[in-house]
Design a protein around this motif. Structure first.
Motif, PDB file in Angstrom:
ATOM      1  N   GLU A  40      33.419 -23.306 -14.988  1.00 54.75           N
ATOM      2  CA  GLU A  40      32.612 -22.754 -13.895  1.00 54.75           C
ATOM      3  C   GLU A  40      32.177 -21.313 -14.113  1.00 54.75           C
ATOM      4  O   GLU A  40      31.086 -20.929 -13.709  1.00 54.75           O
ATOM      5  CB  GLU A  40      33.373 -22.891 -12.576  1.00 54.75           C
ATOM      6  CG  GLU A  40      33.376 -24.333 -12.106  1.00 54.75           C
ATOM      7  CD  GLU A  40      34.245 -24.536 -10.876  1.00 54.75           C
ATOM      8  OE1 GLU A  40      34.658 -23.532 -10.283  1.00 54.75           O
ATOM      9  OE2 GLU A  40      34.486 -25.698 -10.536  1.00 54.75           O
ATOM     10  N   THR A  41      33.042 -20.521 -14.745  1.00 52.67           N
ATOM     11  CA  THR A  41      32.645 -19.118 -14.925  1.00 52.67           C
ATOM     12  C   THR A  41      32.194 -18.826 -16.352  1.00 52.67           C
ATOM     13  O   THR A  41      31.724 -17.733 -16.636  1.00 52.67           O
ATOM     14  CB  THR A  41      33.817 -18.159 -14.595  1.00 52.67           C
ATOM     15  OG1 THR A  41      34.847 -18.381 -15.556  1.00 52.67           O
ATOM     16  CG2 THR A  41      34.358 -18.402 -13.210  1.00 52.67           C
ATOM     17  N   GLY A  42      32.373 -19.801 -17.244  1.00 54.54           N
ATOM     18  CA  GLY A  42      31.953 -19.586 -18.623  1.00 54.54           C
ATOM     19  C   GLY A  42      32.827 -18.593 -19.367  1.00 54.54           C
ATOM     20  O   GLY A  42      32.439 -18.047 -20.394  1.00 54.54           O
ATOM     21  N   THR A  43      34.047 -18.341 -18.854  1.00 56.76           N
ATOM     22  CA  THR A  43      34.974 -17.441 -19.528  1.00 56.76           C
ATOM     23  C   THR A  43      35.388 -18.031 -20.876  1.00 56.76           C
ATOM     24  O   THR A  43      35.727 -19.205 -20.962  1.00 56.76           O
ATOM     25  CB  THR A  43      36.240 -17.253 -18.667  1.00 56.76           C
ATOM     26  OG1 THR A  43      35.853 -16.929 -17.343  1.00 56.76           O
ATOM     27  CG2 THR A  43      37.119 -16.155 -19.230  1.00 56.76           C
ATOM     28  N   THR A  44      35.316 -17.194 -21.900  1.00 58.82           N
ATOM     29  CA  THR A  44      35.759 -17.624 -23.216  1.00 58.82           C
ATOM     30  C   THR A  44      37.284 -17.605 -23.239  1.00 58.82           C
ATOM     31  O   THR A  44      37.889 -16.617 -22.837  1.00 58.82           O
ATOM     32  CB  THR A  44      35.225 -16.654 -24.287  1.00 58.82           C
ATOM     33  OG1 THR A  44      33.823 -16.506 -24.091  1.00 58.82           O
ATOM     34  CG2 THR A  44      35.509 -17.161 -25.683  1.00 58.82           C
ATOM     35  N   ILE A  45      37.890 -18.689 -23.696  1.00 56.82           N
ATOM     36  CA  ILE A  45      39.355 -18.760 -23.644  1.00 56.82           C
ATOM     37  C   ILE A  45      39.935 -19.065 -25.020  1.00 56.82           C
ATOM     38  O   ILE A  45      39.484 -19.979 -25.707  1.00 56.82           O
ATOM     39  CB  ILE A  45      39.814 -19.820 -22.628  1.00 56.82           C
ATOM     40  CG1 ILE A  45      39.319 -19.458 -21.221  1.00 56.82           C
ATOM     41  CG2 ILE A  45      41.335 -19.956 -22.641  1.00 56.82           C
ATOM     42  CD1 ILE A  45      39.659 -20.467 -20.159  1.00 56.82           C
ATOM     43  N   LEU A  46      40.906 -18.247 -25.398  1.00 57.71           N
ATOM     44  CA  LEU A  46      41.662 -18.509 -26.619  1.00 57.71           C
ATOM     45  C   LEU A  46      43.096 -18.779 -26.196  1.00 57.71           C
ATOM     46  O   LEU A  46      43.731 -17.969 -25.543  1.00 57.71           O
ATOM     47  CB  LEU A  46      41.587 -17.305 -27.565  1.00 57.71           C
ATOM     48  CG  LEU A  46      42.207 -17.479 -28.950  1.00 57.71           C
ATOM     49  CD1 LEU A  46      41.501 -18.567 -29.735  1.00 57.71           C
ATOM     50  CD2 LEU A  46      42.146 -16.166 -29.734  1.00 57.71           C
ATOM     51  N   LEU A  47      43.587 -19.955 -26.596  1.00 54.17           N
ATOM     52  CA  LEU A  47      44.848 -20.451 -26.056  1.00 54.17           C
ATOM     53  C   LEU A  47      45.822 -20.728 -27.191  1.00 54.17           C
ATOM     54  O   LEU A  47      45.472 -21.443 -28.129  1.00 54.17           O
ATOM     55  CB  LEU A  47      44.517 -21.738 -25.301  1.00 54.17           C
ATOM     56  CG  LEU A  47      45.591 -22.716 -24.894  1.00 54.17           C
ATOM     57  CD1 LEU A  47      46.162 -22.300 -23.561  1.00 54.17           C
ATOM     58  CD2 LEU A  47      45.009 -24.108 -24.776  1.00 54.17           C
ATOM     59  N   THR A  48      47.023 -20.158 -27.140  1.00 51.29           N
ATOM     60  CA  THR A  48      48.037 -20.596 -28.093  1.00 51.29           C
ATOM     61  C   THR A  48      49.053 -21.416 -27.321  1.00 51.29           C
ATOM     62  O   THR A  48      49.325 -21.154 -26.152  1.00 51.29           O
ATOM     63  CB  THR A  48      48.803 -19.430 -28.764  1.00 51.29           C
ATOM     64  OG1 THR A  48      49.813 -18.972 -27.870  1.00 51.29           O
ATOM     65  CG2 THR A  48      47.882 -18.302 -29.133  1.00 51.29           C
TER      66      THR A  48
END
Lengths: 266, 341
Positions: free
Chosen positions: B205-213
């Protein structure tokens, strides 16, 4: 402006955190006050018995003790979290501070408040007030200004030493013991006219560890006891400025050492 | 123009050499000999705005060290990073304003204060205007169900509640990039699902870029369409999840349950290319096949033609098995990093 606002926000948070534990607040403040006044009582008894110490009268000694204690209280209220800095580094809390848009040092210093600092402050102010009538000082605006500057400068001197020594933890992680020892030296030697110490010790407590600048030198100026001072009167008058200078040096050193930060594992 | 650009990133740690034997402790203390270890050894990748990328690897592979360099905590030994145009360790405070960071194992909330107070403080530190703060707060209270424990001191929250609080705190100032370091660690099934839903929603919805470990590969299968897999400080794989599976686990399984008394089980042979029977029990068969060689429909037809089948199921390889395989084979001959198309 935003910076100040942020600092006040964080300081307010640590104050409110502490007041979640009301009983602890009361006992800490009362305990701190009793502890400091007991310490003074010993000095009081001795000086009262011999009527003077190193050429200083009882009110003058009380005044010196009060100045040192007030400075120590201000230092304790603002910088005492340096005593927990090793833990902040080791448990990874420091990572948290580095991802916020403000100085990590400010965040270290405001992470908690040791309420017993209010005991020190209160004790210091009581002694200062009590002694201010007994000493032979014309309380002009200049004298009051010098007193205020000296008390703040003293806090900066103690803070500078703790921040500089604490910066070593970026490299060596465990430096608490050095800082505790340094703090102890300030507490033990900072409250007396230096004339009662052997010459070498006077110089060590001035230039190796700047204990003299916290209270003894500025108090000598205010009380007009500069005759026979082991350093020049100019240096004594400059004590508050030296406090500021030492503090800035400590901040530079902190910045330099923080490059060695390796972060904790997870 | 990628929002996160990492180029040949290296991080070395130096520790004084340790000595054993008599006076070992003293020698360790005074030695100038340093032991150098490379936690990150030439990592490169780039991430476009709006991506949700899983950053995987075993313990000590260099995941957290990379995240710490991307967020400005650590200064790399060499290499280059640009996060939305900023070098994180050079412009740490400006970078901090545009990233949100959640460490699953450490909270950023004020332990002794109610959750609502912590959020208010975060709002001030990140200079969120009152209107925007109010709007975002209401939104997260709603999305994460914070209402029941807003007034509870953080130390009394359950781990799941605290994680929700931490997620709200990290998103309150609408960062363009969100780093999540093991956000589901220690959570129960329900709390995990809730966390995943929120991450997915935020990204969509917000287009936030997410990097997930994460160590929970179910997180990755559920959330990420791209993964970067590192081992010993190197990128082993960078690309879509299904291609990783195809490459490292090209085979599928066909589980067949046979009807009748199962007498025929001993006689089963399948002379088909790319097919092998890997397990045979009473009235059960597990057949491994290569979908590139034989279509699953052909295989099923062949099986049904010869046997009386009561049930049949196709088993997809799970990511966990694939990852185990990569780590166990653990050599850099597998390296194929950066071939994302």
């Amino acid at each position: 402006m935003h910076r100040l606002d942020a600092i006040l926000t964080l300081a307010g948070a640590s104050l409110r955190s502490e007041f979640q534990y009301r009983a602890n607040v009361v006992t800490s403040i009362v305990g701190g006050l009793i502890y400091q006044l007991t310490g003074f009582l010993v000095v009081f008894i001795i000086v009262d018995r011999f009527t003077e110490l190193g050429g200083w009268t009882l009110p003058e000694i009380t005044f010196l003790y009060g100045m040192r204690l007030t400075s120590h209280g201000i230092f304790y209220a603002t910088i005492s979290q340096m005593f927990e800095f090793d833990r902040v580094l080791i448990n990874g809390e420091y990572d948290r501070f580095l991802v916020r848009p403000m100085s990590p040092l400010v965040q270290v210093l405001t992470r908690k408040l040791r309420v017993n600092c209010f005991g020190d402050l209160l004790g210091g102010l009581i002694l200062l007030l009590a002694a201010s009538r007994g000493v032979d000082v014309d309380w002009s605006l200049a004298a009051i200004g010098m007193l205020l500057a000296a008390v703040v400068g003293g806090a900066l001197v103690e803070g500078a030493v703790q921040i500089a020594l604490g910066s070593l933890s970026f490299r060596y992680l465990n430096t608490l013991q050095i800082r505790v020892v340094a703090n102890e030296i300030f507490n033990v030697y900072g409250n007396y006219p230096f004339r009662i110490f052997p010459g070498l010790l006077q110089y060590l407590l001035t230039f190796a560890l700047p204990v003299a600048f916290v209270a003894y030198l500025p108090a000598s100026v205010i009380l007009d006891e500069t005759n026979g001072l082991h350093v020049s009167t100019t240096l004594a008058v400059a004590a508050p400025v030296i406090g500021v200078a030492l503090f800035m040096l400590a901040l530079l050193f902190w910045r330099r050492m923080s490059r060695h930060y390796q972060s904790a594992g997870n | 123009m990628p929002i996160i650009d990492v180029d040949n990133l290296v991080k070395e740690f130096h520790r004084p050499k340790r000595f054993d034997g008599p006076l070992g402790g003293l020698r360790t203390l005074v030695t100038r000999q340093m032991i150098t270890s490379r936690a990150v050894d030439g990592v490169s990748f780039s991430i476009d705005e709006g991506e949700l990328v899983g950053y995987l690897g075993s313990n000590g592979a260099g995941k957290s060290t990379t995240i710490k360099m991307l967020s400005g905590i650590l200064v790399p030994t060499s290499g280059h990073v640009a996060v939305n145009g900023l070098v994180p360790w050079q412009e740490r405070e400006r970078n901090a304003l545009q990233i949100g960071v959640v460490f699953g194992q450490r909270t950023q909330l004020w332990w002794d204060l109610p959750l609502a107070d912590s959020l208010k403080i975060i709002g001030k530190l990140y200079r969120v205007e009152p209107d925007r703060y109010r709007r975002n707060l209401d939104q997260f209270i709603d999305l994460l169900g914070l209402e029941p424990f807003l007034g509870t001191p953080v130390r009394q929250l359950s781990l799941g509640q605290r994680m929700r609080g931490d997620l709200a705190a990290a998103m309150l100032y609408e960062p363009r990039i969100l780093y999540l370091d093991e956000p589901t660690v220690g959570l129960d099934v329900v709390a995990k699902e809730r966390t995943r839903q929120f991450i997915e929603q935020i990204n969509r919805e917000t287009g936030t870029t997410i990097l997930l470990t994460t160590h929970d590969l179910a997180d990755v299968e559920r959330l990420c369409n791209r993964i970067i897999f590192i081992d010993k400080g190197n990128v082993l794989y960078d690309g879509p999840v299904d291609r990783l599976k195809r490459r490292y686990a090209p085979y599928r399984m066909l589980d067949v349950a046979l009807a009748g008394d199962g007498d025929s089980a001993g006689a089963i042979r399948l002379d088909l290319p790319g097919v092998e029977i890997v397990e045979q029990g009473d009235a059960r068969l597990r057949i491994q096949f290569d979908p590139e060689v034989i279509a699953v429909t052909d295989l099923i037809t062949a099986v049904i033609a010869e046997h009386d089948v009561s049930d049949i199921a196709i088993v997809e390889p799970d990511l966990e098995g694939v990852v185990r395989q990569i780590v166990e084979s653990g050599n850099t001959a597998l390296t194929m990093g950066g071939d994302r198309s």
